[in-house]
Design an enzyme around this catalytic site. Structure first.
Site, short mmCIF file in Angstrom:
data_model
loop_
_atom_site.label_atom_id
_atom_site.label_comp_id
_atom_site.label_asym_id
_atom_site.label_seq_id
_atom_site.Cartn_x
_atom_site.Cartn_y
_atom_site.Cartn_z
CB VAL A 96 7.00 -11.63 -39.72
CG1 VAL A 96 8.44 -11.80 -39.32
CG2 VAL A 96 6.44 -10.36 -39.11
CD GLU A 125 -1.93 -7.55 -38.51
OE1 GLU A 125 -2.02 -6.46 -37.96
OE2 GLU A 125 -1.88 -7.71 -39.73
CB SER A 158 -0.90 -0.02 1.23
OG SER A 158 -1.69 1.12 1.27
#
Length: 1306
Positions: A1059, A1238, A270
């Protein structure tokens, strides 16, 4: 008090002694910079991602036990490690000694892609195995709850974990007593085909066994120290801070008396983040160590007392024990606490955070305080003046002086009374993600009835997340006492509580109406829960629950994860050592898992290295009146501050078509724009100085943040793009129906695990300069650096060994930062390093474009869409970047899998005052495709047809033509669709979903199937496999170096799924050149080895070095005519997802997803399946939980994993089935393979539409039949507010314009 001369602890079995330790030093930078143990990674610095997980072991002399726990090194002050043993990834195994089974299995099960999160994952699993050598699957998923991964989608990591489980491989959720995998077998093809089909990507037989005797032992010296050492307070003093570590209660009270304002720190979960993120500073910190009076648990006949120093993990374990040993009615409070502890933070934080710290911090969203506040708990306090008890109630939580701890007091323990008979306690919470996420609202509720009645005697209700601290509804509870527990009471209670627990429209954190709804939804859940128990206890007197309502009390569907993967085996004609088509492990997999893989920031410090930190704009649209650098320059260690003035003449570079400035000192157009750069001797000095640069702004108008504001101000990047096919206006005249609609799609942060990183080293002669950078586009970095330094490009060498995730986010902005870093390095002739912190990275770099899609569709009664007129608006941000390309790609792919005979689509990129958005996996298609699918779903609803029928009727037929007149053969699209419908048993499950929905009022299921056509080719491959195949050489002989512009000039960008195609075909070309030269030698000695042939070639002066070249696909597109051949091939697929939603809270769970993909001939099925899964989970995040929040002034609020939630292990489908279509030969791609990076992201929208389906079912049952408008992402807030009911109607609504909202929807 003695000043401790030295700090002593062990790291990986070696003793570490620090004489002059700085209390501000955290373990992570100490390991990485001082001990050069770089396997432990920096991911966020706030304990939210798990990349820095290490194991901490301690010996407890009282119980003579060694404990091991996983912890976040970024939050551990090294002063707290006295007498502890730290184990890092390097300490458990390496390729130089031997690797550990965890490291081997995570690599061989393909659980690494970019590899950046892997050391943290390995350490979490390793620590679990040290405590439980044969863990259950539940323990494993719990152990990984605090670790994030952005690449893999988690399934292969779970597979690796399962190999350690007692019951490996089985889903452990035997429905009807039959394991799910056994059922599947029946559906497999006939036996002769089985040889061709593979279901496993790794073989368990070859794994090293787990041998606990081989682990590092706990250092005996530390045991002796713990047993024998006199207990005395240790004090460590730094330049700014003093650390006091008392080892006895008396010493602790003494320290607190002397330094009453000093915080007491146990786990630093915290105070640590507060100091880092909010700049809070404490000159003295008191950290008790091993004080028994703080670390105990005592269960008497009527209460449980817990020491304030116990960690939340220990509390969780103790509660579990107590629940087992006590009668059920006494444990209701403990059960509620335990339920919250299971989802509170990740296991690393629970291992560190203390119960006392959690209570005393009194965070507004604390999960335990609302429960403790209703449970009549007492806090036992102690100071030098004596003991005191205070109730843990609203006064304490509000910090009212009479009820709070006095500055010199310490919280010793918490007393929690057992529940009584006829007393019921429950806790509720709802967060953006089910686990490891702060609650939006949480609540504790308790009711006590008189013996055998249903008249309320006592009632307590408290809420977190709806005020500055936990709020108790005291007055409402008082007014309800004496009432019977029935519907009438519930109605009154809801109104009373809404009047008492109020939230202003401008409340911090936003989501105000959602929070108000949760306040009463939780109350209703509690009402039902108690009603159900009363009925069980006294069936005669209590009214039962309607069967349809019982589902409100059940948790969302949860089972153990199971998955099946299906791909065809390689042709047996291939050579046995030929790796093409085999599931080969990532070549760096083992190095990822041992921490030996070197990323940019892991590179050793160069002599006299400097550090660069950016000063960014704090206004979204303003003139810079003045910049005062004097204070920053006067600080120790500051070398220079680079401003626009230094860059005269080289301060802009043309990106694509528009010049972009590197630094701004006259006018800024978004928050996070680079203003200047501080160069200093160390990272700490650079960051401190950057905070002292004083910039004075004068705000400018207009401030444009949203797409709507951009449209209103006509603020667009030129030019508009348009695609037209057929005759839309004529077609609208002949259709049966016309509908118009729109959908908003929010942006997305890349959240690559490795932040932007670069190191620039001047060579010292001939003006040569080396740039080491994490980028997808080395050639561009080379060009922009050369331009900024006014050097020819051949003097600049850009090196990329590996990238810790990028997804499109490490290209243009990376180049700008690299150019400024290179300028500083060149100016001073010294190496300069620049590593962004997570918050800076998210602020500066932008992400996926938010979209607004408008559509007008003309369709027939049978669902055929004959005319479609669309408008796409994307939020481009302040500069062009790749926005134009993104809308072009969106346009060219917008029709997805459908043939619309008459189509018009126009697209604009809006110029706004946000950081410029850029490429992100999918590049415009995930937004454009969703707009089209949304339109299809609405057409289906209007026709009264099932969405899959409308999808099917509009789908491309086999040979067809796209809107830009490129020919397409959609045979595999139709095959994927059919196989997905079969594999998912769609029609059977649709009937089951409808049955479930008719029987359950408050829980609903939804099912949706979505097709995919993803064109590839405008414009990281298994390169080793290509070399091995072409040269017929074992893969073990092949070593891949990093990419460098020195060896490979003019490289292509690695993105857009090409790629493998571009680099793989170039590698193939080089191999064929080599083989041609070697042919005469091999024919003379066909039995020789590669070593023999290479030696012979050397003797004959034959060169064995070759450069391969592949110039890319021929692609063309004319925007004037709207025609062209922009793509080389199409990837096809389909996904079906089933979800369950909780209509009262908006929570959802993905029950099952089936994906079928056409990958051509897979070069490496493990890699292809990994890409599909990783993209699917990232897409699921995009469409459901990932939500960016901006202030009305354009400041990004969501700047780290604590505010921005990407999918974690708890979010993945309980069942995941992936099938690759049988290989199909396609034209001139590499071995007929297809690029898959993708496309899969879009399939995540099957989740969006499944949720849509579930919400629709809820609305229809509630009599709401109008069109359902849902925007993306479908967060718990949107789901809950769309499931309208009496609770959403009951809450107060604020008039727009009557308040300033906390955030602006973008």
């Amino acid at each position: 008090m003695d000043r401790a001369v030295e700090l002593l602890f062990y790291v990986n079995g070696r003793k570490v002694i620090e004489k002059n330790v700085d209390p501000e030093t955290m373990l992570l930078p100490y390991l990485r910079k001082k001990l050069r143990l770089t396997g432990t990674k920096y991911g966020c610095g706030t304990g939210g991602c798990g990349a820095c997980t290490v194991m901490i072991s301690r010996y407890n002399p009282t119980i003579k036990r060694i404990s091991h726990h996983a912890a976040n090194a970024c939050l551990i002050p090294i002063c707290s490690l006295y007498g502890a043993a730290v184990t890092t990834i390097e300490g458990i195994g390496s390729t130089k000694t031997r690797i550990h089974p965890v490291q081997e299995r995570i690599a061989k099960c393909h659980g690494t892609q970019c590899g950046f999160c892997t050391p943290g994952m390995v350490m979490s699993i390793y620590t679990l195995l040290r405590n439980h050598p044969e863990p259950s699957l539940e323990q494993l998923t719990d152990a990984l709850g605090g670790n994030l991964c952005r690449c893999t989608g988690y399934r292969p990591i779970i597979d690796a974990c399962k190999t350690f489980c007692k019951t490996s491989g089985c889903c452990q959720s035997r429905e009807n007593g039959v394991c799910y995998l056994d059922q599947e077998i029946n559906e497999l093809p006939e036996l002769e085909e089985v040889n061709k089909i593979s279901l496993k990507l790794f073989s368990e037989e070859e794994f090293l066994p787990l041998d606990p005797t081989q682990e590092l032992i706990f250092p005996p010296e530390l045991m002796i120290m713990a047993e024998k050492q006199p207990q005395r307070t240790r004090i460590f003093g730094g330049d700014r801070m003093t650390w006091i570590s008392p080892t006895t209660l008396t010493a602790l009270l003494e320290a607190k008396f002397k330094y009453p304002q000093a915080p007491v720190v146990m786990g630093n979960t915290s105070v640590g983040p507060e100091m880092k993120l909010k700049g809070v500073f404490h000159p003295v910190i008191i950290s008790p160590d091993g004080i028994e009076e703080l670390n105990f648990a005592n269960c008497s006949h009527n209460e449980l007392t817990l020491g304030a120093g116990l960690s939340l993990t220990q509390v969780k374990y103790i509660l579990g024990e107590v629940i087992q040993n006590l009668p059920e009615e006494k444990t209701r409070m403990y059960r509620a606490l335990l339920k919250h502890l299971r989802t509170l933070a990740g296991s690393q934080i629970r291992n560190m955070a203390s119960l006392g710290g959690h209570i005393v911090s009194r965070h507004l969203d604390s999960d335990l305080n609302p429960l403790l506040a209703v449970g009549n708990c007492t806090l036992n306090l102690l100071s030098k003046k004596g003991k005191r008890q205070v109730p843990l109630n609203e006064e304490f939580l509000r910090r009212s002086p009479s009820a709070d701890l006095k500055p010199e007091e310490i919280l010793i323990s918490v007393k929690i009374p057992h529940s009584r008979k006829w007393e019921f306690v429950s806790g509720f919470r709802q967060a953006q993600r089910q686990q490891n996420a702060l609650a939006v609202v949480n609540s504790g509720m308790r009711v006590f009835f008189g013996e055998g009645g249903d008249i309320i005697r006592e009632l307590s209700i408290s809420y977190g997340g709806v005020g500055p601290t936990t709020v108790c509804a005291k007055n409402s509870c008082r007014k309800l006492i004496g009432r019977p527990w029935n519907e009438e009471m519930l109605d009154v209670a809801c109104r009373l509580v809404l009047d008492e627990v109020t939230l202003p429209g401008s409340a911090p954190g936003g989501r105000v109406e959602f929070k108000r709804t949760l306040i009463v939804s939780f109350l209703f859940k509690f009402y039902l829960e108690v009603l159900q128990i009363l009925k069980r206890m006294d069936p005669v007197r209590s009214p039962g629950l309607a069967d349809k309502y019982e589902s409100a009390l059940e948790d969302l569907h949860s089972g153990h994860h199971c998955s099946t993967l299906k791909y065809e085996n390689v042709d047996s004609k291939n050579l046995p050592q030929d790796p093409i088509g085999q599931p080969i492990m990532h070549l760096s997999g083992i190095k990822h898992a041992t921490g030996e893989a070197i990323y940019c920031d892991d590179m050793p410090t160069v002599d006299q290295e400097l550090f660069l930190s950016f000063v960014t704009s704090s206004r979204a649209h303003a003139k810079i009146v003045s910049i005062d650098l004097s204070e920053a320059l006067s600080l120790p260690g500051v070398v220079d501050i680079v401003t626009e003035e230094h860059l005269r003449g080289v301060n802009s570079f043309c990106i694509l078509s528009e010049p972009e400035k590197l630094l701004r000192t006259e006018e800024v157009s978004c928050v996070g724009q680079l203003v200047c750069a501080v160069i200093a001797e160390s990272e700490v000095q650079a960051k401190q100085a950057a905070k002292r640069v004083k910039v004075v702004y004068q705000d400018l108008q207009p401030l444009i943040l949203t797409i709507e504001e951009a449209i209103q101000h006509n603020s667009f990047f030129e030019p508009e793009r348009k695609l037209e096919y057929g005759n839309v206006d004529e077609a609208f005249k002949v259709v049966d129906h016309i509908l118009e609609g729109e959908i908003h799609i929010g942006g997305q942060e890349h959240f690559y695990m490795e932040t932007q990183s670069m190191l620039v080293v001047p060579k010292g002669e001939d003006q040569e300069i080396d740039v080491y950078v994490s980028t997808q586009f080395p050639k561009y970095i080379q060009d922009i650096v050369a331009s900024t330094l006014k050097l020819p490009a051949n003097k600049v060498m850009c090196h990329v060994k590996r990238v810790g995730g990028a997804f499109g986010g490490k290209t243009y902005k990376t180049g700008i930062m690299a150019a400024i870093t290179a300028f500083a390095a060149n100016k001073h002739g010294r190496a300069v390093r620049c590593i962004l912190e997570r918050g800076e990275d998210m602020l500066i770099t932008g992400g996926r474009h938010p979209y607004l899609g408008k559509y007008k569709a003309g369709f027939m009664n049978d669902g055929r869409i004959l005319a479609l007129d669309m408008q796409h608006y994307s939020n481009g941000g302040a500069s062009l970047d790749e926005s134009l390309l993104v809308i072009e790609m969106g346009l060219l792919k917008m029709e997805n899998a459908y043939k619309f005979p008459n189509l018009r689509c126009r697209a604009w990129a809006c110029r706004t005052n946000l950081p410029s958005n850029t490429a992100l996996r999918g590049f415009g298609f995930p937004q454009a495709g969703l707009i089209t699918e949304s339109c299809i779903t609405e057409v289906a609803a209007r026709c009264g047809l099932a969405p899959e029928k409308v999808r099917m009727i509009n789908m491309y037929k086999e040979i067809d033509q796209t809107p830009y007149k490129q020919e397409i053969n959609a045979k595999n699209l139709i095959q994927c669709w059919k196989e997905c419908m079969d594999m998912s048993s769609y029609s059977l499950r649709k009937a089951a979903v409808e049955k479930f929905n008719s029987e359950n009022y408050w829980k609903k299921k939804g099912l949706a199937v979505v097709p995919l056509k993803f064109p590839v080719g405008l414009g990281s491959v298994a390169a080793g496999q290509v070399v091995s195949h072409e040269l017929r050489m074992p893969i073990s002989n092949i070593h891949l170096r990093g990419t460098s512009t020195e060896t490979v000039p003019n490289t292509n960008i690695s993105g857009g799924s090409v790629v493998a195609d571009l680099n793989g075909l170039a590698v193939k070309d080089a191999c064929q050149t080599l083989l041609k030269r070697l042919e005469p030698i091999i024919s003379k000695n066909p039995q020789g080895t590669w070593k023999d042939w290479a030696q012979a070639a050397f003797d004959e002066s034959i060169s064995l070095s070759a450069t391969g070249y592949f110039r890319g696909y021929e692609s063309n597109m004319s925007w004037e005519t709207g025609e062209g051949h922009p793509f080389e091939y199409f990837v096809y697929g389909a996904a079906c997802s089933e979800v369950e939603i909780d209509c009262l809270t908006g929570a959802h769970k993905n029950i099952r997803t089936d994906v079928v993909m056409d990958v051509g001939c897979s070069i490496n099925p493990a890699l292809d399946i990994g890409q599909i899964e990783g993209a699917f989970i990232q897409g699921m995040g995009l469409y459901t939980i990932e939500e960016l929040h901006y202030s009305p002034q354009g400041v990004l609020y969501t700047r780290g994993p604590n505010q921005y939630k990407i999918p974690a292990i708890c979010d993945i489908p309980t069942e995941l089935h992936i099938s690759l279509l049988p290989p199909s030969q396609s034209s001139n791609t590499l071995y007929s393979s297809k690029g898959l990076g993708e496309s899969g992201i879009f399939l995540g929208c099957s989740m969006f539409f499944a949720i849509h389906d579930a919400v629709n079912a809820a609305r229809q049952e509630r009599g709401l039949f109008g069109p359902l408008k849902l925007n993306s992402p479908l967060t718990p807030e949107k789901i809950r507010m769309a499931c309208e009911d009496k609770f959403t109607k009951m809450i107060p609504k604020d008039k727009p314009g009557s308040y300033v909202p906390w955030n602006v929807p973008i």
